[in-house]
Each structure stands twice: as structure tokens, then as C-alpha cells.
Design a protein around this motif. Structure first.
Motif, mmCIF file in Angstrom:
data_model
loop_
_atom_site.group_PDB
_atom_site.id
_atom_site.type_symbol
_atom_site.label_atom_id
_atom_site.label_comp_id
_atom_site.label_asym_id
_atom_site.label_seq_id
_atom_site.Cartn_x
_atom_site.Cartn_y
_atom_site.Cartn_z
ATOM 1 N N ALA A 100 0.827 -1.209 0.000
ATOM 2 C CA ALA A 100 0.000 0.000 0.000
ATOM 3 C C ALA A 100 0.859 1.255 0.000
ATOM 4 N N SER A 101 1.968 1.241 0.715
ATOM 5 C CA SER A 101 2.836 2.418 0.759
ATOM 6 C C SER A 101 3.424 2.718 -0.617
ATOM 7 N N GLU A 102 3.891 1.686 -1.297
ATOM 8 C CA GLU A 102 4.446 1.887 -2.637
ATOM 9 C C GLU A 102 3.375 2.340 -3.623
ATOM 10 N N CYS A 103 2.169 1.820 -3.474
ATOM 11 C CA CYS A 103 1.086 2.170 -4.384
ATOM 12 C C CYS A 103 0.659 3.627 -4.197
ATOM 13 N N LEU A 104 0.524 4.060 -2.953
ATOM 14 C CA LEU A 104 0.105 5.438 -2.698
ATOM 15 C C LEU A 104 1.133 6.435 -3.225
ATOM 16 N N LEU A 105 2.413 6.143 -3.030
ATOM 17 C CA LEU A 105 3.452 7.044 -3.528
ATOM 18 C C LEU A 105 3.484 7.083 -5.051
ATOM 19 N N SER A 106 3.167 5.962 -5.686
ATOM 20 C CA SER A 106 3.124 5.962 -7.149
ATOM 21 C C SER A 106 1.937 6.766 -7.685
ATOM 22 N N MET A 107 0.846 6.812 -6.923
ATOM 23 C CA MET A 107 -0.314 7.611 -7.335
ATOM 24 C C MET A 107 0.000 9.110 -7.311
ATOM 25 N N LEU A 108 0.926 9.521 -6.478
ATOM 26 C CA LEU A 108 1.290 10.936 -6.381
ATOM 27 C C LEU A 108 2.213 11.383 -7.508
ATOM 28 N N ASN A 112 2.204 15.402 -7.905
ATOM 29 C CA ASN A 112 0.833 15.268 -7.413
ATOM 30 C C ASN A 112 -0.161 15.991 -8.336
ATOM 31 N N PRO A 113 -0.241 15.573 -9.598
ATOM 32 C CA PRO A 113 -1.079 16.299 -10.561
ATOM 33 C C PRO A 113 -2.570 16.206 -10.275
ATOM 34 N N HIS A 114 -3.015 15.170 -9.569
ATOM 35 C CA HIS A 114 -4.440 15.006 -9.260
ATOM 36 C C HIS A 114 -4.838 15.654 -7.936
ATOM 37 N N HIS A 115 -3.905 16.318 -7.272
ATOM 38 C CA HIS A 115 -4.173 17.066 -6.041
ATOM 39 C C HIS A 115 -4.779 16.172 -4.937
ATOM 40 N N TYR A 116 -4.060 15.125 -4.617
ATOM 41 C CA TYR A 116 -4.503 14.206 -3.571
ATOM 42 C C TYR A 116 -4.050 14.693 -2.187
ATOM 43 N N PHE A 117 -4.938 14.577 -1.203
ATOM 44 C CA PHE A 117 -4.565 14.532 0.205
ATOM 45 C C PHE A 117 -4.235 13.072 0.510
ATOM 46 N N VAL A 118 -3.330 12.839 1.438
ATOM 47 C CA VAL A 118 -2.973 11.470 1.825
ATOM 48 C C VAL A 118 -3.229 11.316 3.316
ATOM 49 N N ALA A 119 -4.069 10.329 3.672
ATOM 50 C CA ALA A 119 -4.383 10.034 5.061
ATOM 51 C C ALA A 119 -3.757 8.692 5.418
ATOM 52 N N THR A 120 -2.737 8.730 6.260
ATOM 53 C CA THR A 120 -2.003 7.518 6.583
ATOM 54 C C THR A 120 -1.313 7.659 7.942
ATOM 55 N N GLN A 121 -0.999 6.493 8.537
ATOM 56 C CA GLN A 121 -0.187 6.425 9.753
ATOM 57 C C GLN A 121 1.153 5.743 9.461
ATOM 58 N N ASP A 122 1.402 5.441 8.192
ATOM 59 C CA ASP A 122 2.598 4.702 7.794
ATOM 60 C C ASP A 122 3.794 5.651 7.697
ATOM 61 N N TYR A 123 4.874 5.299 8.369
ATOM 62 C CA TYR A 123 6.052 6.162 8.392
ATOM 63 C C TYR A 123 6.718 6.253 7.021
ATOM 64 N N THR A 124 6.753 5.136 6.298
ATOM 65 C CA THR A 124 7.393 5.143 4.977
ATOM 66 C C THR A 124 6.649 6.057 4.001
ATOM 67 N N VAL A 125 5.324 6.083 4.125
ATOM 68 C CA VAL A 125 4.539 6.953 3.242
ATOM 69 C C VAL A 125 4.754 8.417 3.597
ATOM 70 N N THR A 126 4.746 8.730 4.884
ATOM 71 C CA THR A 126 4.920 10.127 5.307
ATOM 72 C C THR A 126 6.291 10.678 4.910
ATOM 73 N N THR A 127 7.331 9.882 5.080
ATOM 74 C CA THR A 127 8.668 10.341 4.700
ATOM 75 C C THR A 127 8.804 10.461 3.186
ATOM 76 N N GLY A 128 8.140 9.577 2.459
ATOM 77 C CA GLY A 128 8.217 9.633 0.997
ATOM 78 C C GLY A 128 7.456 10.800 0.415
#
Length: 250
Positions: A100-108, A112-128
Motif C-alpha cells: 500500500a505504501s508503494e502504491c500510494l506514492l506511485s499515485m502521487l 501530485n497532478p491530481h491534487h490528492y490529500f494522503v491520510a495515513t499512519q505509515d512512516y514510509t509513506v509520510t517520509t516519501g
């Protein structure tokens, strides 16, 4: 505390609106870690998220995030049920799912052309995502949803754009699309067209003055003709008087 959080969230949202073109409805990418934290803290995401962001939202996730919860088993069954209620956005990992972390970062992507907010508690996602400019981060702490302040990468990006040091094709395209959606470009074109029409329709004052100057020399010609006629009539009178004098002498 609630008033302070609302004010801080309002400032952060206006920052992303003004500098990165965010607009309602806000698209929020959610993963299983955020749903698990909301379940533990008894937070209803659909009700509290639009109130906190002060606008309409679209809650969404990816198929990779759902499949990750399925593989983790019964411990995250409640988070899976919550995540299934949201919209599923297409990701490039349909045939070969990733974490999920790799997938969310790839969506950005990179900007971030689609202007996504990201709601997560994952440290790898937040740092990325902090390395990507223009990505708002949402997380849960102390039984409340919190919108993180803009990252240093976003602040540096905005400063570079303001100084004219950074102008990318992606930004130019996003600005053009925003202008077309808001009708700014069409209004400017209409105004320019109206100005040109007015300039063409208005008569040239110099042309009017030239016509008057050309008509002025005509009266002197009439005077010369009249003077010529008078001179001819004067020459005729002496001839008549001479004829009378000869007749009287005879």
C-alpha cells in the motif's frame, strides 16, 4: 484546542489552494493504517473529515491497499470493512499488486497532478510524500484528525516559483487548465477583442481635419474669377464712350 486546530487547518488549506491549485471536492487517499487508527479512536471518517477540512471531500483508496488488508488477516478485518466503503482509484499495479505504501506514492507521481490529500499512519509513506511538493498529509493523534503543516519541500518549491527560479511544464499546464476552468483566459480574450473593435470603429480625427483644409482653398478661386469679369467689363466701357464722341463730331 479545536478552534486552534481549525485555524491552522484553514491556513494550510489556503496555502495549497493558492500555490498548488487545490479545489473542492478534496480527494483524499486513505490506507489501512489510517482506518485502523480511526477504528481504535472511534473516529467516523465520513462525518468528521468534511467538517475538519471545511469543504466537500471524496474518500478514495486503491486496490493494492485493499489487498494488503486481506493478506494481513482477521486483526485488520474492521479496517478492511471501513476501507471498502470508499471509492477505488485505478493504479498501475492491477496485474501485479504491490504494498500500500508503494502504491500510494506511485499515485502521487512527481508533482501530485491530481491534487490528492494522503491520510495515513505509515512512516514510509509520510517520509516519501514529504519529498514531493504539494502533498497535504492527514494523520490521527490524540483521538483527532490533524492536517500536517506544509513540508519543507513544498515551501522551497513555492519560494523557487515566486523567485522565477523554477518553471516546469507540468506547472504551466496546470495553470492553463485552471484558467480555462475559471474562464480567466476567455475573459481576457474577449476584452482584447472588444478593444480592437472599438479602435477600428472610431473615426480618425486627423482625417476629418485634412478634409476641411482641402476645402478651404476653393473660395479664393471664385474671387479671382469675379475680379477677372469686372476687369473685362471695364475695358468694354471706354469703347462705347469713344464711339459716342466720333458720332457727335460728325
Amino acid at each position: 484546542m479545536k478552534i486552534k486546530r481549525q485555524k491552522q487547518a484553514k491556513k494550510t488549506i489556503s496555502f495549497y489552494k493558492y500555490n498548488f491549485g487545490f479545489r473542492e471536492p478534496f480527494q483524499i487517499l486513505i490506507d489501512g493504517t489510517f482506518c485502523q487508527a480511526a477504528l481504535k479512536n472511534k473516529i467516523q471518517i465520513k462525518e468528521q473529515m468534511p467538517k475538519y477540512l471545511m469543504g466537500e471531500v471524496q474518500l478514495c483508496t486503491t486496490s493494492c491497499a485493499l489487498k494488503e488488508l486481506e493478506t494481513l488477516g482477521k486483526q485488520l478485518y474492521g479496517a478492511k470493512i471501513i476501507l471498502q466503503r470508499f471509492q477505488v482509484r485505478k493504479c498501475p499495479h492491477f496485474k501485479e499488486p504491490v504494498s500500500a505504501s508503494e502504491c500510494l506514492l506511485s499515485m502521487l507521481e512527481e508533482t501530485n497532478p491530481h491534487h490528492y490529500f494522503v491520510a495515513t499512519q505509515d512512516y514510509t509513506v509520510t517520509t516519501g510524500l514529504k519529498k514531493i511538493p504539494g502533498v497535504p498529509l492527514l494523520y490521527i493523534i490524540l483521538n483527532t484528525i490533524v492536517l500536517d503543516k506544509p513540508s519543507q519541500g513544498s515551501l522551497d518549491h513555492v519560494q523557487a516559483v515566486q523567485l522565477g527560479e523554477l518553471v516546469s511544464l507540468a506547472q504551466q499546464q496546470s495553470i492553463r487548465t485552471l484558467k480555462e476552468e475559471q474562464g480567466i483566459g476567455q475573459k481576457d480574450r474577449e476584452r482584447r477583442g472588444k478593444k480592437r473593435k472599438r479602435k477600428q470603429s472610431n473615426p480618425n480625427p486627423l482625417s476629418c481635419l485634412k478634409k476641411k483644409k482641402k476645402g478651404v482653398p476653393t473660395p479664393p478661386l471664385k474671387k479671382t474669377e469675379q475680379e477677372g469679369k469686372r476687369k473685362r467689363s471695364r475695358h468694354k466701357k471706354p469703347k462705347v464712350e469713344a464711339g459716342d464722341g466720333t458720332a457727335a463730331n460728325t
